[in-house]
Design a protein around this motif. Structure first.
Motif: not given
Length: 149
Positions: A1-3, A12-17, A19-25
């Motif tokens: 499933m895509p981000c 981050n597979r748990d949150l489905q993010l 690298a860019s979105c995970n960094k922003a989070r």
């Protein structure tokens, strides 16, 4: 499933993010540090008046002197106090105590190497010595002895 942004490389597979979105989070979750600011220093009325007086004196001197007294350049002119402002605050705003020098060579030379200044700019040296003798005769004698003038 895509981000959420559509990227298929998930960091981050748990949150489905991705690298860019995970960094922003992560950035958004950081606690915001509020830096305390120190209050600005307030100048005393006496100091404010002294500064204003010096500026008036600088303008008066610069109106008369349109070039460096030592080398003749018209660039980067700066007021040079014959008697230092720190030692003689009573003369800081005295136009007689100010000679216009260029900030590139002559003023630093006067400030840091009086012997070389005397050798390279003998006429201005004499002007400064005469001013010093008139304004502070006792200091002039000490200065003269120290710098073999």
């Amino acid at each position: 499933m895509p981000c959420a942004c559509g990227c298929t490389k998930l960091e981050n597979r748990d949150l489905q993010l991705c690298a860019s979105c995970n960094k922003a989070r992560r950035v958004a979750e950081r606690p915001v540090a509020i830096k305390e600011r120190k209050p600005l220093a307030v100048m005393s009325a006496k100091r404010t008046v002294a500064l204003k007086d010096r500026r008036v004196a600088y303008r008066q001197v610069k109106e008369v002197s349109t070039c460096c007294a030592a080398c003749g350049t018209t660039r980067n002119l700066t007021p040079s106090h014959v008697l230092t402002q720190k030692q003689f605050p009573q003369h800081a705003a005295n136009p007689l105590n100010i000679v216009v020098l260029c900030g590139d060579r002559c003023h630093p030379l006067w400030e840091h190497n009086k012997t070389l200044f005397r050798e390279l700019c003998p006429q201005v040296w004499e002007i400064k010595m005469n001013i010093m003798q008139v304004l502070e005769p006792a200091y002039y004698l000490q200065f003269k002895d120290k710098h073999n003038a």
